[in-house]
Design a protein around this motif. Sequence first.
Motif, mmCIF file in Angstrom:
data_model
loop_
_atom_site.group_PDB
_atom_site.id
_atom_site.type_symbol
_atom_site.label_atom_id
_atom_site.label_comp_id
_atom_site.label_asym_id
_atom_site.label_seq_id
_atom_site.Cartn_x
_atom_site.Cartn_y
_atom_site.Cartn_z
ATOM 1 N N LEU A 61 26.594 38.906 41.284
ATOM 2 C CA LEU A 61 28.190 38.762 40.592
ATOM 3 C C LEU A 61 28.844 37.894 40.887
ATOM 4 O O LEU A 61 30.131 37.087 40.348
ATOM 5 C CB LEU A 61 28.752 40.203 41.267
ATOM 6 C CG LEU A 61 28.693 41.076 40.643
ATOM 7 C CD1 LEU A 61 28.853 42.768 41.649
ATOM 8 C CD2 LEU A 61 29.314 41.011 39.372
ATOM 9 N N GLN A 62 28.404 36.996 42.216
ATOM 10 C CA GLN A 62 29.300 35.723 42.141
ATOM 11 C C GLN A 62 29.924 34.239 41.460
ATOM 12 O O GLN A 62 30.385 33.402 41.974
ATOM 13 C CB GLN A 62 28.847 35.642 44.228
ATOM 14 C CG GLN A 62 29.913 36.263 44.921
ATOM 15 C CD GLN A 62 29.792 36.585 46.774
ATOM 16 O OE1 GLN A 62 28.448 36.030 46.722
ATOM 17 N NE2 GLN A 62 29.893 36.927 47.677
ATOM 18 N N VAL A 63 28.037 34.383 41.513
ATOM 19 C CA VAL A 63 27.915 33.131 40.126
ATOM 20 C C VAL A 63 29.018 33.454 39.090
ATOM 21 O O VAL A 63 29.160 32.375 38.527
ATOM 22 C CB VAL A 63 26.834 33.670 40.509
ATOM 23 C CG1 VAL A 63 26.409 32.654 38.482
ATOM 24 C CG2 VAL A 63 25.494 32.842 41.176
ATOM 25 N N PHE B 272 33.780 38.994 43.606
ATOM 26 C CA PHE B 272 33.336 39.814 44.884
ATOM 27 C C PHE B 272 33.133 39.142 46.559
ATOM 28 O O PHE B 272 32.471 38.595 46.451
ATOM 29 C CB PHE B 272 32.262 40.523 44.459
ATOM 30 C CG PHE B 272 32.481 41.561 42.798
ATOM 31 C CD1 PHE B 272 33.054 42.268 43.178
ATOM 32 C CD2 PHE B 272 32.669 40.634 41.802
ATOM 33 C CE1 PHE B 272 33.773 43.116 41.952
ATOM 34 C CE2 PHE B 272 32.654 41.305 40.068
ATOM 35 C CZ PHE B 272 33.312 42.445 41.177
ATOM 36 N N VAL B 273 33.678 40.233 47.180
ATOM 37 C CA VAL B 273 33.432 39.351 48.416
ATOM 38 C C VAL B 273 32.394 40.401 49.179
ATOM 39 O O VAL B 273 30.773 39.561 50.495
ATOM 40 C CB VAL B 273 34.367 40.262 50.060
ATOM 41 C CG1 VAL B 273 33.911 39.390 51.304
ATOM 42 C CG2 VAL B 273 35.687 39.199 49.316
ATOM 43 N N ASP B 274 32.242 41.564 48.656
ATOM 44 C CA ASP B 274 30.663 42.132 49.332
ATOM 45 C C ASP B 274 30.269 43.530 48.681
ATOM 46 O O ASP B 274 31.494 43.638 47.868
ATOM 47 C CB ASP B 274 30.607 42.542 51.306
ATOM 48 C CG ASP B 274 32.258 42.817 51.016
ATOM 49 O OD1 ASP B 274 33.002 43.625 50.196
ATOM 50 O OD2 ASP B 274 33.139 43.391 52.413
ATOM 51 N N LEU B 275 29.437 44.232 48.752
ATOM 52 C CA LEU B 275 29.455 45.455 47.630
ATOM 53 C C LEU B 275 28.536 45.778 49.333
ATOM 54 O O LEU B 275 28.132 46.233 50.065
ATOM 55 C CB LEU B 275 28.334 45.174 46.790
ATOM 56 C CG LEU B 275 28.396 44.244 45.832
ATOM 57 C CD1 LEU B 275 26.976 44.102 44.916
ATOM 58 C CD2 LEU B 275 29.417 45.243 44.382
ATOM 59 N N GLY B 276 28.693 47.222 48.561
ATOM 60 C CA GLY B 276 28.975 48.104 49.511
ATOM 61 C C GLY B 276 28.435 49.702 48.701
ATOM 62 O O GLY B 276 28.842 50.144 47.909
ATOM 63 N N ILE C 36 39.244 47.742 47.070
ATOM 64 C CA ILE C 36 37.946 47.989 46.969
ATOM 65 C C ILE C 36 38.563 48.528 46.309
ATOM 66 O O ILE C 36 39.375 48.664 45.702
ATOM 67 C CB ILE C 36 38.463 49.102 48.307
ATOM 68 C CG1 ILE C 36 37.475 48.580 49.615
ATOM 69 C CG2 ILE C 36 36.681 49.759 47.802
ATOM 70 C CD1 ILE C 36 38.068 49.864 50.758
ATOM 71 N N VAL C 37 37.638 48.344 45.249
ATOM 72 C CA VAL C 37 37.301 49.018 44.375
ATOM 73 C C VAL C 37 36.448 49.754 43.953
ATOM 74 O O VAL C 37 35.235 49.591 44.643
ATOM 75 C CB VAL C 37 37.190 48.051 42.391
ATOM 76 C CG1 VAL C 37 38.107 47.413 42.307
ATOM 77 C CG2 VAL C 37 36.076 47.488 43.000
ATOM 78 N N ALA C 38 36.115 50.931 44.054
ATOM 79 C CA ALA C 38 34.809 52.165 43.728
ATOM 80 C C ALA C 38 34.706 52.752 42.954
ATOM 81 O O ALA C 38 35.684 53.262 42.018
ATOM 82 C CB ALA C 38 35.637 52.900 45.062
ATOM 83 N N VAL D 248 29.783 53.694 45.071
ATOM 84 C CA VAL D 248 29.730 52.245 45.220
ATOM 85 C C VAL D 248 30.740 51.587 44.787
ATOM 86 O O VAL D 248 31.716 51.865 43.921
ATOM 87 C CB VAL D 248 28.969 51.848 44.072
ATOM 88 C CG1 VAL D 248 28.598 50.322 44.112
ATOM 89 C CG2 VAL D 248 26.969 52.647 43.789
ATOM 90 N N ARG D 249 30.939 50.901 45.944
ATOM 91 C CA ARG D 249 32.009 50.130 46.135
ATOM 92 C C ARG D 249 31.862 48.541 46.539
ATOM 93 O O ARG D 249 30.764 47.597 47.153
ATOM 94 C CB ARG D 249 33.161 50.598 46.916
ATOM 95 C CG ARG D 249 32.456 50.057 48.960
ATOM 96 C CD ARG D 249 33.453 50.281 49.638
ATOM 97 N NE ARG D 249 32.850 49.623 51.184
ATOM 98 C CZ ARG D 249 33.098 48.077 51.421
ATOM 99 N NH1 ARG D 249 34.144 47.587 50.157
ATOM 100 N NH2 ARG D 249 32.796 47.969 52.602
ATOM 101 N N ALA D 250 33.281 47.543 45.891
ATOM 102 C CA ALA D 250 32.881 46.275 46.229
ATOM 103 C C ALA D 250 34.610 45.967 46.514
ATOM 104 O O ALA D 250 35.032 46.283 46.509
ATOM 105 C CB ALA D 250 32.890 45.508 44.785
ATOM 106 N N THR D 251 34.775 44.918 47.734
ATOM 107 C CA THR D 251 35.498 44.611 48.055
ATOM 108 C C THR D 251 35.743 42.852 47.371
ATOM 109 O O THR D 251 35.053 42.115 46.844
ATOM 110 C CB THR D 251 35.574 43.447 49.080
ATOM 111 O OG1 THR D 251 34.899 44.863 49.720
ATOM 112 C CG2 THR D 251 37.088 43.596 50.467
ATOM 113 N N ILE D 252 37.682 43.058 46.841
ATOM 114 C CA ILE D 252 38.069 41.591 45.987
ATOM 115 C C ILE D 252 38.374 40.948 46.526
ATOM 116 O O ILE D 252 39.487 41.629 48.003
ATOM 117 C CB ILE D 252 38.706 42.598 45.284
ATOM 118 C CG1 ILE D 252 37.883 43.393 44.028
ATOM 119 C CG2 ILE D 252 39.333 41.437 43.972
ATOM 120 C CD1 ILE D 252 37.351 42.577 42.903
ATOM 121 N N ASP D 253 38.274 39.562 46.714
ATOM 122 C CA ASP D 253 38.911 38.462 47.313
ATOM 123 C C ASP D 253 40.110 38.909 47.196
ATOM 124 O O ASP D 253 40.709 38.517 46.131
ATOM 125 C CB ASP D 253 38.200 37.219 46.986
ATOM 126 C CG ASP D 253 38.425 36.111 47.629
ATOM 127 O OD1 ASP D 253 39.486 36.798 48.923
ATOM 128 O OD2 ASP D 253 38.901 35.046 47.473
#
Lengths: 143, 613
Positions: free
Chosen positions: B104-106, B112-116, B168-170, B182-187
């Motif tokens: 995703l980062q590429v 996206f900072v992280d995924l969880g 966060i987007v979840a 499933v969540r991701a943190t947006i920079d």
Amino acid sequence: MAIANILLVDDEVPFVDTMIKRLTKRNMDVLPAYGGEDALKKLAENKRVEVVILDVKMPGMDGLETLKEIKKEFPLVEVIMLTGHATVESAIDGMKLGAFDYLMKPSDIDLLVEKVTEAAAKKRRHEEKIIEAQMRKITTRGR
Amino acid sequence: MAEILNKRNHGPAYYADFRLKIALRIVIVSLAPLVLVTGIILYQFHVYANQMVHAHLDQLVLKHRQKIDDFLKQKLSDISYLSKSYQFSQLKEKPFLQQRLRALQVDYSYVFVDLGVIDDNGRQVSYAGPFDLDQADYSDSEWFHKARARDTYISDVFLGMRGQPHFIVAVKREWQGRMWLVRATIDFMAFNTLVEDFTMGKTGTAFILNRQGEFQTRAPKGTLKLTLQQYKNLFKMGEDARGNKTGDHIIAPSVLGQNDLFQIAREYEPKIDRYTASPPHKYTTFTVEKKGEDSTRCLVVAAFLKNDDWLLIFQQEKKDAFAKLNETQLIAVFITFAGALLIIFMAFFISGQLVKRIARLDSEKEVMNQQIVETGKLASIGELAAGIAHEINNPVAIMVEEAGWIQDLLSEGIDKGDNFEEFKRALNQIQTQGHRCKGITHKLLSFARKTDSRVETLQINEFVTEVVDLLSQKFKYANINVDVQLNSKLPTIQASATEIQQVLMNILQNAVYAMEKTGGKIIIMTGMDDQHLSVSIKDTGPGIPSDNLARIFDPFFTTRPVGKGTGLGLSICYGIINKMGGRIDVESKVDEGTMFTIVLPLKNPAPIFKENI
């Protein structure tokens, strides 16, 4: 016998009087008249008048009117007009109407006498011619 | 017209007033259209430019809103895709999740900072990212509760456990009968640049606000113009604006403060909000004009974001937003103002020149009039002089003849006969005639001497007598009877002696001229009523034909032959009498005679200053 029989017409009494004295001194026979009507009356009374000395500017009947009347009634009488500066034109009109001559007033007495003499002489010549013609007429008729 | 010879002197005040009148008319006529056209154009331009600016801002805000919405939607769908593409058995594995995050980062340059992956108890089952958040417990987090209640969720910005602003987007999924997120943190930084590059002019900045009044982007550069409360109120206003279908102008509730506010809510094509199942609503921006705390007027354009949770707010100082408009208006106003100044200057300059010229012409006319009057006077004196010269001629002739008579007698001698007495008589006669001349010249001199036009108190009757006396000779030779009937009660009037003489003289001389050939009668009567006195001169001459009657007072109109008359006499009379505030009436019947009546007011107007030339 006088050089000429004159009728002097002017509305100024002193002028007429003195002129008569002076002209009489110069062997003229002068009658006075103090206006147009007066002049005509005097002319009718005195058939001897040969020359009229006539002032142009007079109250009542003025010089020109008087001249017309004189020429109408007494065609043989010669008229000398007396005029001031302002009425020279009237004098010229007078010449056209049959005036003998005109003189400026005040005029030189000798010049006036000269003119009067000429006028009288002319009048006499005129009369002589008329008489001669009448004589001729009579003599030719007698044949 | 006879007024040509009306002497009227205008003072400087008259001309100043005249100039002002001309200048004002020029100014009004020139400025009115200029101001009107400029005003209308400026107003129209103002309205149009306002619309343009607002429309432009609306467009920008909408575009950005779209961009941000798209960004958020994109991120959401990325996560959604991730959650659908892989089994939770895979996603629970950390290495796999890290691999996904890298992918995703590429693709999305570290947005996206992280995924969880989080189970229904709020425990983070697996985590990929830079922070140590394995097995983190989100069961108490607000966002977790909100996310559980929806299929998809975008949180507000918060610091969270990591102590950095992020959101966060979840996505909620069901797997093996359980709920997973499933969540991701947006920079935050990456998101921020989206909003931050939306700047305009010097003061235009944009930011995002949530309903709690918390900034979802970095607080705007420069000062915040409004209070946070006012910003928060925008939410309610926006909703009101959207709900309002009656028009696009809204008087905002007074919550906003004491200032007059208006909002323009523009409606755009309806679009379905994809984040929620709530009924579709309209994309709207709304605009509020507001006085900031430092009392600069601000333009606030806002649009809802993220299912009405956020508000994209763009604010700009009004003078900055309308800088172009104001600049144009300023130029237009300046040009108009400069033009107006130029017009006013020119109007006064031109009218000054014009009036100066008119004044000069007036004074020239004045001089001409004076000269004409003088000419007329000279002409009548000339005429008089001719008459007088003639009158003098008779006594002079008598004097000359008397003198001649004396000379005649001198040649004979004084002593002869009554010559001496004759001498005395002749000399007396000369003296008499000399006095007569003196009388005549004195009459003329008294008439000609009074050449100044000073106003004095005089008795008209005396003048009538004097003029009649002067012309007596003329009357006599023209055979005119003069009947003078003077009203002895006649009051004195204020007039110029020479002018009164002139008038009487001219009229009488005309009468004499008319009756020179025929003779006749002249009746001169003076009379009065309570306000006027009158002198009427009636003759029995040939009369004036009606064609000429209207023209007799015109200068240079004469019926006499060339060189005999100037045609100025009566026009001068008219001018003189008119100036005195009186009038001359004429009645005439052909073949019967003419009557001139001079009517003068007893109360004269103020004497008019007149230069002597």
